[in-house]
Scaffold this active site. Structure first.
Site, short mmCIF file in Angstrom:
data_model
loop_
_atom_site.label_atom_id
_atom_site.label_comp_id
_atom_site.label_asym_id
_atom_site.label_seq_id
_atom_site.Cartn_x
_atom_site.Cartn_y
_atom_site.Cartn_z
N GLU A 214 -4.42 -20.14 -1.74
CA GLU A 214 -3.78 -21.05 -0.88
C GLU A 214 -3.48 -20.36 0.31
O GLU A 214 -3.46 -20.77 1.40
CB GLU A 214 -2.81 -22.14 -1.62
CG GLU A 214 -2.99 -23.54 -1.03
CD GLU A 214 -2.18 -24.36 -1.49
OE1 GLU A 214 -1.18 -25.08 -1.07
OE2 GLU A 214 -2.36 -24.52 -3.08
N SER B 254 0.82 -1.11 0.07
CA SER B 254 0.11 -0.20 0.03
C SER B 254 0.94 1.35 0.16
O SER B 254 2.19 1.15 0.76
CB SER B 254 -0.88 0.16 1.07
OG SER B 254 -1.62 -1.10 1.32
#
Ligand SMILES: Cc1cc2nc3c(=O)[nH]c(=O)nc-3n(C[C@H](O)[C@H](O)[C@H](O)COP(=O)(O)OP(=O)(O)OC[C@H]3O[C@@H](n4cnc5c(N)ncnc54)[C@H](O)[C@@H]3O)c2cc1C
Lengths: 387, 347
Positions: free
Chosen positions: A243, A128
């Site tokens: 996953e 971010s």
């Protein structure tokens, strides 16, 4: 379909339970968002590593056990049942680790994975930026190639546990003329490199659980790149892939929260039952935690048998984060006037850890791809709705 | 631990799916509304031909001898097409009941069910009305703790009309003097097991209905344009349907687990069925609410097919134990001291 554990699975559970009973600290560790707590959690990772429990699905030569996903689920059940410490290196073992195994060079794997497994090196994620939140393709931090070095300039934000972490991984723009998700490169940066400044950001509980990272002519070797130059987006999507999504939040965690919620309800039944909606919410919590467990086992079995995961996996982030928020909100309603009290307050008897849990649960629908973004993904990629 | 269906189970499901989606067009359902019985004996025989009526009939009686787990995905497919024929009741509830009663009754009726020559229907009185009692060649009827095996001349029927024109509901009154086949302690476990299977059948059909409404809505919103673009491109519309997808995703595994528990005789099966019924019917109710919303006024019409599926979903929510009764079962199992809860307590 056969919903019983095999003898080997039962033996695996027994071994995990026994080991945890002997090693889990009797007293809860201080929060890992404090300096002392971080250190204590790092030491705990080393203890886990010595028992070969850091990441049971990893191969034996990396300190794992080559376990199936079902065994991993069993381990997590035992782990949460035992009330063991939080995992301070989650970003490393659940996110970067699997990505490295897929995209890393042999040298990178040998250099990074063992220290990750032992907790010697704790990892932070640096995706971010102030202007690239949900829209991660808006990343502007630059990595300019100069021979065998990248020179990084820019700023990352909201980097969890970066305050005391050793390394960060993230995406940087290597092609200054590129747009959106092109021209981005996945790079690993030691946080003690000259030019790196980490500025802690206090979270809702006042502790510096995440941080800004400033890069000021930070030089890292090209060998720290993961995958090809300009292929960062694809590598990053693997990190965000299912996953890992599955592994980030084991059902056991929410089943334990649901159990605690049922217990809290029982202890406060007389007052809670004045509002019938509370009882209903408690039942819902139990059922939804159960459903999350069932669906995860179903997926794990399918993957263990060589199945592939599809975009339907985006439903899981929404489901667990909203479940967690609902459970903690219900606990607050049961606690009533005590709900606002900090655990050490004189009048706070019986409040447990609910306030902290409640505060953190508010972030679940935001991090790891906000739930609005997840709903967009479900609509467009799973249901095939028009963009 | 293996939470997957076998290849055989999936192949059978796919064959049933192809048949049902090919044969049970909504036009055929609408036509059935205008017939006296609302049922189609020719269709029942077709279902028998591909083995569906005999799925749970023991092999010795001409069936396939399969169990709840083998049937659950087929029930889902029945829901997807809103099959009017009482296949789920017959195969999932009535046949196992007959098998449990055994003796001559079973020996006489089971081969007929497998051959598509008879419909055996169960009505176990947890609902005041029995669906499809009017087409039952044999009605297994539970009342006052007794189990009756009634032939058509042994009871009186009074129909109560449902919002779903496909559903035919009746109050059943056995003729005076008709004897029960089993009573008291003998009937009790059979009636209880039959109830669980009926609820599982509802849950599985609700999954299919929810999926159907979701598919219809995705299709409709891709075609319908407003403001110069398909309404499915609007985020508010996307999020409505994404919510349905999430609910459906987390309703499936509980339904499959419940089927497995029933098939294996797990003592916790009633709790698992209650969860399945609640989760699946909630998902179907949500699918109905969201689907009518994204269809706009079209969804509120008789002409558009959506209501066929919505109405069935609404009806199933209250059948074979309403939400309150299933929730009460869960509350009893979960809120009392000593209930196994938390991590590791699921299986
Ligand atoms: C506790 C916590 C830990 C975090 N840890 C890390 C970390 O370790 N590393 C890291 O890189 N980041 C981290 N993040 C950041 C996280 O990834 C971002 O907060 C997230 O991606 C959202 O970005 P944003 O905060 O800028 O919100 P914005 O993108 O500004 O979004 C604000 C609101 O607008 C909505 N919105 C935005 N775009 C759309 C759209 N297209 N459609 C619909 N709604 C939209 C969002 O859903 C949200 O509700 C963390 C965040 C939290 C809360």
């Amino acid at each position: 379909m056969q919903l019983d554990y095999t003898e080997e699975q039962q033996a695996f559970r027994a071994e995990a339970r026994q080991w945890l009973a002997a090693h889990v600290p009797a007293e809860p560790l201080p929060s890992y968002d404090t300096e002392e707590g971080f250190q204590r959690h790092r030491e705990w990772e080393a203890v886990l590593h010595r028992g070969r429990w850091t990441m049971v699905t990893w191969p034996g030569d990396l300190g794992g056990r080559g376990s199936s996903l079902v065994e991993w689920l069993i381990f997590e059940e035992e782990y949460y049942r035992a009330g063991a410490p939080k995992r301070v290196n989650m970003n490393g073992i659940c996110l970067l680790g699997p990505t490295l195994m897929e995209y890393g060079s042999e040298a990178q794997k040998a250099r990074i994975l063992p220290k990750m497994a032992s907790g010697e090196e704790i990892w932070a994620q640096a995706w971010s930026e102030p202007n690239a939140g949900s829209d991660m393709a808006a990343i502007r931090s630059r990595a300019a190639r100069q021979g065998d070095t990248y020179v990084i300039n820019g700023q990352k934000i909201w980097s969890t546990r970066a305050v005391w972490a050793d390394w960060c991984f993230g995406m940087f723009r290597t092609d200054p003329d590129s747009q959106r998700h092109h021209g981005l490169t996945f790079i690993l940066v030691p946080l003690d490199t000259p030019g790196v400044t980490v500025r802690p950001i206090p979270q809702l509980d006042g502790l510096p659980g995440f941080a800004e990272i400033f890069f000021d002519d930070v030089e890292v070797p090209v060998a720290n790149r993961l995958g090809e130059e300009g292929a960062g987006w694809r590598v990053a999507m693997a990190t965000a892939g299912f996953e890992r999504g599955l592994m980030l939040r084991a059902p056991a965690r929410f089943q334990e929260t649901a159990r605690r919620l049922v217990e809290l309800y029982r202890e406060n039944r007389a007052s809670a039952d004045r509002d019938p909606a509370i009882r209903d919410a408690v039942l819902r919590a139990y059922l939804d935690a159960e459903a999350y467990c069932l669906a995860t086992y179903q997926t794990a079995c399918r993957l263990d048998q060589g199945g592939k995961i599809g975009p339907e996996s985006s439903t899981n982030k929404i489901f667990w984060s909203e479940l967690d928020q609902a459970m903690c909100g219900t606990a607050m309603r049961i606690l009533g006037a005590r709900a606002e009290l900090l655990p050490h307050a004189p009048a706070a008897a019986g409040v447990g850890t609910w306030l902290d849990d409640f505060l953190f649960a508010q972030s679940g629908p935001i991090y790891a791809g906000s739930n609005e973004i997840q709903r967009n993904i479900i609509a467009e990629r799973m249901l095939g709705m028009p963009r | 631990m293996d939470f997957t269906f076998t290849d055989e189970q999936c192949l059978f499901r796919d064959a049933a799916r192809d048949f049902l989606r090919g044969e049970i067009k909504t036009q055929r359902i609408r036509e059935s509304w205008n017939t006296d019985s609302g049922r189609d004996t020719a269709l029942w025989r077709q279902l028998a031909e591909i083995g569906l009526t005999g799925v749970t009939v023991p092999e010795a009686h001409g069936g396939l001898g399969l169990d709840e787990l083998d049937f659950v995905q087929l029930a889902q497919e029945c829901g997807y097409v809103a099959l009017p024929e009482p296949l789920v009741n017959c195969a999932l509830v009535a046949v196992p009941l007959l098998v449990a009663v055994g003796d001559e009754l079973a020996a006489h009726w089971l081969p007929k069910v497998a051959a598509g020559e008879a419909r055996v229907i169960a009505g176990l009185a947890q609902d005041p009305l029995v669906e499809d009692a009017h087409v039952a060649d044999l009605l297994l009827y539970g009342e006052g703790g007794n189990l009756y095996a009634l032939q058509p001349d042994e009871y009186a029927l009074v129909r109560s009309e449902s919002v779903d024109p496909s559903r035919r509901l009746f109050r059943v009154t056995p003729n005076p003097g008709v004897a029960a086949v089993l009573d008291g302690a003998q009937a009790e476990p059979l009636l209880a097991a039959g109830f669980e299977r009926g609820a599982l059948g509802c849950a599985a059909q609700a999954l299919g209905l929810a999926q159907r409404m979701l598919d219809m809505s995705v299709e409709y919103t891709a075609q319908r344009e407003q403001f110069g673009r398909p309404i499915g491109s609007f985020q508010a519309v996307k999020h409505h349907l994404a919510d349905v997808a999430v609910a459906l995703e987390y309703a499936r595994a509980p339904v499959y687990r419940a089927a497995c528990s029933l098939a294996r005789g797990d003592p916790r099966a009633p709790l698992h069925v209650a969860h399945a019924k609640l989760a699946a019917c909630d998902a179907a109710s949500l699918a109905a609410t969201k689907s009518i919303q994204v269809h706009g006024a079209m969804g509120y019409t008789w002409e558009v097919d959506l209501h066929i599926f919505m109405k069935k979903a609404w009806a199933l929510a209250g059948s074979w134990g309403d939400a309150a009764s299933h929730k009460a079962r869960i509350a009893e199992a979960v809120l009392d001291d000593g209930a196994p809860l938390g991590a590791g307590a699921t299986f």
